[in-house]
Structures are given as C-alpha cells and as structure tokens.
Scaffold this active site. Structure first.
Site, PDB file in Angstrom:
ATOM      1  N   LYS A   1       1.010  -1.045  -0.079  1.00 57.87           N
ATOM      2  CA  LYS A   1       0.006  -0.077   0.031  1.00 57.87           C
ATOM      3  C   LYS A   1       0.795   1.148   0.197  1.00 57.87           C
ATOM      4  CE  LYS A   1      -3.840  -2.657   1.973  1.00 57.87           C
ATOM      5  NZ  LYS A   1      -4.407  -2.985   3.422  1.00 57.87           N
TER       6      LYS A   1
ATOM      7  N   GLN B   1      -5.027  -2.338   9.444  1.00 58.48           N
ATOM      8  CA  GLN B   1      -4.867  -3.623   8.822  1.00 58.48           C
ATOM      9  C   GLN B   1      -5.503  -4.466   9.448  1.00 58.48           C
ATOM     10  OE1 GLN B   1      -3.645  -3.858   5.743  1.00 58.48           O
ATOM     11  NE2 GLN B   1      -3.731  -5.969   5.919  1.00 58.48           N
TER      12      GLN B   1
ATOM     13  N   ASP C   1     -11.346   2.140   3.530  1.00 54.55           N
ATOM     14  CA  ASP C   1     -11.688   0.851   3.552  1.00 54.55           C
ATOM     15  C   ASP C   1     -13.237   0.514   3.116  1.00 54.55           C
ATOM     16  OD1 ASP C   1      -9.606  -1.395   3.706  1.00 54.55           O
ATOM     17  OD2 ASP C   1      -9.619  -0.938   5.816  1.00 54.55           O
TER      18      ASP C   1
HETATM   19  N1  GUN Z   1      -6.779  -7.198   5.570  1.00 56.16           N
HETATM   20  C1  GUN Z   1      -7.232  -8.009   4.526  1.00 56.16           C
HETATM   21  N2  GUN Z   1      -7.670  -7.506   3.458  1.00 56.16           N
HETATM   22  C2  GUN Z   1      -7.839  -6.204   4.141  1.00 56.16           C
HETATM   23  C3  GUN Z   1      -8.591  -4.893   3.755  1.00 56.16           C
HETATM   24  O1  GUN Z   1      -9.020  -4.711   2.578  1.00 56.16           O
HETATM   25  N3  GUN Z   1      -8.469  -3.924   4.564  1.00 56.16           N
HETATM   26  C4  GUN Z   1      -7.795  -4.146   5.859  1.00 56.16           C
HETATM   27  N4  GUN Z   1      -7.999  -2.994   6.484  1.00 56.16           N
HETATM   28  N5  GUN Z   1      -7.258  -5.215   6.322  1.00 56.16           N
HETATM   29  C5  GUN Z   1      -7.319  -6.241   5.310  1.00 56.16           C
END
Ligand code: GUN
Length: 284
Positions: free
Chosen positions: A53, A97, A120
């Site tokens: 990211k 996350q 998200d």
């Molecule tokens: N863990 C796995 N996929 C995601 C996601 O799309 N967002 C977040 N915050 N954590 C994740």
C-alpha cells in the site's frame, strides 16, 4: 473457447497513471492526499500488504505513513490512536490493517474510524450508504472487481452472478454492488448444498473461498466470466488462486489470473478512495 484474461496489474497501472495526474493537479492546489495505515503486531502477510500500500501510494504521489504498534497494544491505546487520526486535518484516509490481535475487538475499532476517513469502506455508515446505492467509500476488493468487469464491458444488468464466500470484506459487499448494477445475485458458502448446481448457472462466477485450486472447470458454465479472489501460497512458495486456472480458462469467456488479477486492483481502489477522502466525501 479460450478465455480472455483480465490482467488486473495492467488495468491497475492504467488507473494509477490517471490518478497520478489527478494527484498532481490537487497537489498544485496545496492538497496532497494523505493515507495513514495502522499495523498492529507482526503478521508477515499483513506487513507485506501494508508495504504494498505504501509503495503504490508513493507511485501515485499520494503521501502515506505506517503507524506500527506492538502486538501488546491495548484496545484503548488503538482507539486513542484512531481518535488522534480522526482529529488530524492532515490525515484524509485511515486504514487499520486486519486481522487485529485477538484481545482487540475488530468491530469496535472499525466503528471508531471517522466514516469520512474510512477508505476501507468497512464502517457501518458506509456499508449502509453502499446498500442504499449512495455515493460513499466502496470496499476496495469489491470495487476492484466491478471495475475489472466494466473494463471489459462484461454485461452485469440481468446477468446471474454467483458468489462463493460471504465475508464482510469481499463476498457480501460485492454481491450488493452488483445488485446495485441490476444483476441477479446468489450467495454460496460453506453450508451451501450442491455448490455445483449453483455455480453452473453463473454468468459471472466470483470465487472468494481461500483454498487453492478448489474450483475446477466442471463448476463453470461455458462462456462464464470467472473472477478469482483467492490468494493462496503453495508449499513451493508460489501464489495460486481458488480456481484451477489452466482448465477453467478453456471453459470461461473471461478469467482473472492469480497473481496479477484482483490483488493489484484492490490497492488501486484504496488509493482512489484516499483521493476521494482528500477531496471530501459529501454525506448527503
Ligand atoms: N486485511 C485483508 N484485507 C484487508 C483490507 O482490505 N483492509 C484491511 N484494513 N485489512 C485487510
């Protein structure tokens, strides 16, 4: 029939090129979109996603920071960190996350994030807005899947979409988004009886199970579009999806590979949501 491959990596790059121009324009006006990612603990997969990211943000001119907190962080400390980010005008997007350590209530954390910074799209306010078909932050993987289908002009309205998997992150919201696009949607999951009966009816089959190569060609209706959301690491270290790609591509009309499929799109949609957050989401 040999399926056309929907290359998510190339599509993501095209979108990122466009976003880069937009970020340059915003930056000239003094608005540099800023994403803060919070990582709690030492899960290697989470760390690798978070680094991805950061790298993608930098490539598009979006400013980002990772706040790394130890596994021992209390729920209160995490909520306090989020409060600080909610109140900081320099932070446009907040992503915590997942998964979080077991002693922290995930839903409490999600609901603590300001919905206007929830890139998200996991906050109940944003889920509700999505269900109502209102402008909001769409969850990144579902948003990426719809963008991939549209990039190939694959018809959605009136088509039968079958989804395997009902997670809050992928299965449930992707069904909702495609329902908003007038698809007929069927959800299948681990308790579904005679899975094949349903998957064989799918014009668009979305597979989000999380088990390597479990969907073979005989689950697929000839000519269907197949979207493979699975990311499974094999013992030899290579990545593979939930769909048996080599045989499925002989039956499907379109198929997404793993890697270079849905994965790169997910991060790109996160960046798009961050730009949207920087511009200010209007909750009307
Ligand atoms: N863990 C796995 N996929 C995601 C996601 O799309 N967002 C977040 N915050 N954590 C994740």
């Amino acid at each position: 029939m040999v399926a056309e491959i929907i290359n998510g990596k190339d599509l993501a790059q095209q979108i990122k090129d466009n976003m880069k121009n937009e970020v340059t324009e915003l930056s000239k006006k003094g608005l540099v979109p800023h994403l803060t990612v919070v990582l709690v603990g030492n899960d290697p997969a989470s760390r690798s996603y978070v680094n991805g990211k950061k790298k993608a943000s930098a490539a598009t001119g979006i400013s980002s920071e990772i706040i790394e907190l130890p596994e021992s962080t209390s729920e209160k400390e995490l909520l306090d960190t989020i409060s600080t980010l909610n109140n900081s005008s320099a932070v446009h997007g907040i992503l915590v996350q997942l998964p979080l350590p077991e002693h922290i209530a995930e839903q409490k954390v999600i609901e603590h994030i300001d919905p206007k910074k929830d890139v998200d799209g996991f906050h109940p306010v944003n889920i509700g807005r999505m269900m109502a078909g209102k402008d909001t932050f769409l969850p990144c993987t579902p948003f990426g899947i719809v963008t991939m289908l549209k990039s190939k002009n694959i018809p959605i309205a009136g088509q039968h979409v079958v989804i395997i998997g009902r997670s809050n992150i992928v299965g449930k919201p992707v069904g909702q988004l495609l329902l908003n696009e007038s698809a007929t949607v069927t959800y299948c999951h681990s308790k579904t009886k005679d899975l094949k009966k349903f998957t064989k009816m799918a014009d668009i089959l979305i597979v989000a199970i999380g088990k390597a190569n479990v969907i073979s060609a005989d689950f697929i209706k000839p000519g269907a579009a197949v979207i493979d959301v699975g990311v499974n690491r094999l013992d030899n270290g290579s990545l593979t999806g939930d769909v048996e790609f080599e045989e499925a591509k002989e039956v499907a009309s379109y198929i997404t590979p793993v890697p270079k499929g849905v994965g790169p799109m997910t991060i790109t949609m996160l960046l798009q949501n961050t730009i949207k957050a920087a511009k200010g989401l209007k909750l009307q």
